[in-house]
Write a protein that holds these residues in place. Structure first.
Motif, PDB file in Angstrom:
ATOM      1  N   MET A   1     -71.248  48.637 -64.531  1.00 24.24           N
ATOM      2  CA  MET A   1     -70.022  49.085 -63.921  1.00 24.24           C
ATOM      3  C   MET A   1     -70.227  50.500 -63.409  1.00 24.24           C
ATOM      4  O   MET A   1     -70.860  51.309 -64.042  1.00 24.24           O
ATOM      5  CB  MET A   1     -68.909  49.041 -64.954  1.00 24.24           C
ATOM      6  N   THR A   2     -69.658  50.814 -62.260  1.00 19.68           N
ATOM      7  CA  THR A   2     -69.894  52.102 -61.639  1.00 19.68           C
ATOM      8  C   THR A   2     -68.752  53.086 -61.840  1.00 19.68           C
ATOM      9  O   THR A   2     -68.719  54.126 -61.206  1.00 19.68           O
ATOM     10  CB  THR A   2     -70.161  51.917 -60.135  1.00 19.68           C
ATOM     11  N   ILE A  76     -59.984  38.406 -63.264  1.00 23.53           N
ATOM     12  CA  ILE A  76     -58.799  38.679 -62.444  1.00 23.53           C
ATOM     13  C   ILE A  76     -59.142  38.568 -60.962  1.00 23.53           C
ATOM     14  O   ILE A  76     -58.403  37.955 -60.186  1.00 23.53           O
ATOM     15  CB  ILE A  76     -58.203  40.056 -62.796  1.00 23.53           C
ATOM     16  N   ALA A  77     -60.266  39.146 -60.574  1.00 18.59           N
ATOM     17  CA  ALA A  77     -60.691  39.062 -59.169  1.00 18.59           C
ATOM     18  C   ALA A  77     -60.896  37.609 -58.751  1.00 18.59           C
ATOM     19  O   ALA A  77     -60.516  37.215 -57.643  1.00 18.59           O
ATOM     20  CB  ALA A  77     -61.974  39.864 -58.952  1.00 18.59           C
ATOM     21  N   THR A  78     -61.448  36.811 -59.646  1.00 18.40           N
ATOM     22  CA  THR A  78     -61.673  35.396 -59.345  1.00 18.40           C
ATOM     23  C   THR A  78     -60.352  34.673 -59.129  1.00 18.40           C
ATOM     24  O   THR A  78     -60.227  33.862 -58.207  1.00 18.40           O
ATOM     25  CB  THR A  78     -62.484  34.733 -60.481  1.00 18.40           C
ATOM     26  N   PRO A  84     -65.354  40.474 -56.986  1.00 21.68           N
ATOM     27  CA  PRO A  84     -65.103  41.273 -58.196  1.00 21.68           C
ATOM     28  C   PRO A  84     -65.453  42.750 -58.045  1.00 21.68           C
ATOM     29  O   PRO A  84     -64.875  43.593 -58.725  1.00 21.68           O
ATOM     30  CB  PRO A  84     -65.990  40.607 -59.248  1.00 21.68           C
ATOM     31  N   GLU A  85     -66.368  43.083 -57.146  1.00 24.67           N
ATOM     32  CA  GLU A  85     -66.742  44.488 -56.959  1.00 24.67           C
ATOM     33  C   GLU A  85     -65.537  45.348 -56.580  1.00 24.67           C
ATOM     34  O   GLU A  85     -65.514  46.537 -56.873  1.00 24.67           O
ATOM     35  CB  GLU A  85     -67.847  44.629 -55.905  1.00 24.67           C
ATOM     36  N   TYR A  86     -64.535  44.748 -55.963  1.00 25.34           N
ATOM     37  CA  TYR A  86     -63.332  45.499 -55.597  1.00 25.34           C
ATOM     38  C   TYR A  86     -62.691  46.138 -56.831  1.00 25.34           C
ATOM     39  O   TYR A  86     -62.239  47.279 -56.783  1.00 25.34           O
ATOM     40  CB  TYR A  86     -62.327  44.584 -54.887  1.00 25.34           C
ATOM     41  N   LEU A  87     -62.670  45.411 -57.946  1.00 23.02           N
ATOM     42  CA  LEU A  87     -62.097  45.951 -59.175  1.00 23.02           C
ATOM     43  C   LEU A  87     -63.128  46.682 -60.032  1.00 23.02           C
ATOM     44  O   LEU A  87     -62.778  47.581 -60.791  1.00 23.02           O
ATOM     45  CB  LEU A  87     -61.446  44.838 -59.999  1.00 23.02           C
ATOM     46  N   LEU A  88     -64.377  46.305 -59.910  1.00 22.11           N
ATOM     47  CA  LEU A  88     -65.411  46.901 -60.748  1.00 22.11           C
ATOM     48  C   LEU A  88     -65.887  48.261 -60.239  1.00 22.11           C
ATOM     49  O   LEU A  88     -66.297  49.107 -61.026  1.00 22.11           O
ATOM     50  CB  LEU A  88     -66.612  45.960 -60.843  1.00 22.11           C
ATOM     51  N   ASP A  89     -65.868  48.456 -58.934  1.00 18.30           N
ATOM     52  CA  ASP A  89     -66.403  49.676 -58.335  1.00 18.30           C
ATOM     53  C   ASP A  89     -65.256  50.514 -57.778  1.00 18.30           C
ATOM     54  O   ASP A  89     -64.522  50.068 -56.900  1.00 18.30           O
ATOM     55  CB  ASP A  89     -67.385  49.312 -57.228  1.00 18.30           C
ATOM     56  N   PRO A  95     -61.065  44.164 -49.966  1.00 19.98           N
ATOM     57  CA  PRO A  95     -61.487  42.813 -49.591  1.00 19.98           C
ATOM     58  C   PRO A  95     -60.869  42.451 -48.243  1.00 19.98           C
ATOM     59  O   PRO A  95     -59.741  42.859 -47.940  1.00 19.98           O
ATOM     60  CB  PRO A  95     -60.909  41.930 -50.708  1.00 19.98           C
ATOM     61  N   PRO A  96     -61.578  41.681 -47.419  1.00 21.43           N
ATOM     62  CA  PRO A  96     -61.036  41.297 -46.114  1.00 21.43           C
ATOM     63  C   PRO A  96     -59.681  40.595 -46.215  1.00 21.43           C
ATOM     64  O   PRO A  96     -58.815  40.783 -45.365  1.00 21.43           O
ATOM     65  CB  PRO A  96     -62.093  40.355 -45.533  1.00 21.43           C
TER      66      PRO A  96
END
Length: 154
Positions: A1-2, A76-78, A84-89, A95-96
């Motif tokens: 996670m970033t 949640i992203a799924t 999922p990177e939208y919530l993780l990073d 997201p488009p």
């Protein structure tokens, strides 16, 4: 996670996650056109093997500090059907699916502000209410996408 994990960033992290989750809630609707709510999120995450409690969901939406496992954010992203990177990073792009809905979200939020102003000022100051609603109505009108002016050239 970033995500930055220092003590100073806990509040910021919670606020950013809340903003991202609330934007998903405003922008993405289920197949029947209804916004997602906790029962849909809870059932959807359980279906893919991760339990998100009502308390965790509430704290996440309200920007309250908590440890949110990456698996929870992925689940949640799924459910929302986004990367999922939208919530993780913290710095991930929109997201488009969300970006496409931003004009509608803007109109919805401006309408909510207008409705609040009407309720708050209707009795107190009718002149200011009129001025504010005119400004908000113009903002709402200018936020609507322009009609497609392309002509059919056969």
């Amino acid at each position: 996670m970033t995500w930055k994990l220092g003590e100073e960033e806990k509040f910021q992290r919670a606020q950013v996650l809340a903003a991202k989750v609330n934007l998903l809630l405003d922008a993405i609707v289920d197949r029947s056109g209804r916004p997602y709510d906790y029962p849909v999120i809870g059932a959807g995450t359980r279906k893919i093997g991760h339990y998100v409690s009502r308390t965790r969901w509430s704290r996440l939406r309200n920007g309250q500090d908590q440890v949110v496992p990456d698996e929870c954010l992925r689940a949640i992203a799924t459910v929302f059907g986004v990367n999922p990177e939208y919530l993780l990073d913290e710095n991930a792009p929109l997201p488009p699916e969300v970006e496409a809905e931003l004009p509608r979200v803007r109109i919805k939020r401006l309408s909510e502000v207008r409705d609040f102003a009407v309720k708050a000022l209707a009795v107190v100051d009718p002149e200011r209410l009129k001025a504010i609603t005119e400004i908000l109505d113009e903002a709402i009108h200018s936020s609507r996408p322009a009609p497609d002016t392309k002509t059919d050239r056969r």
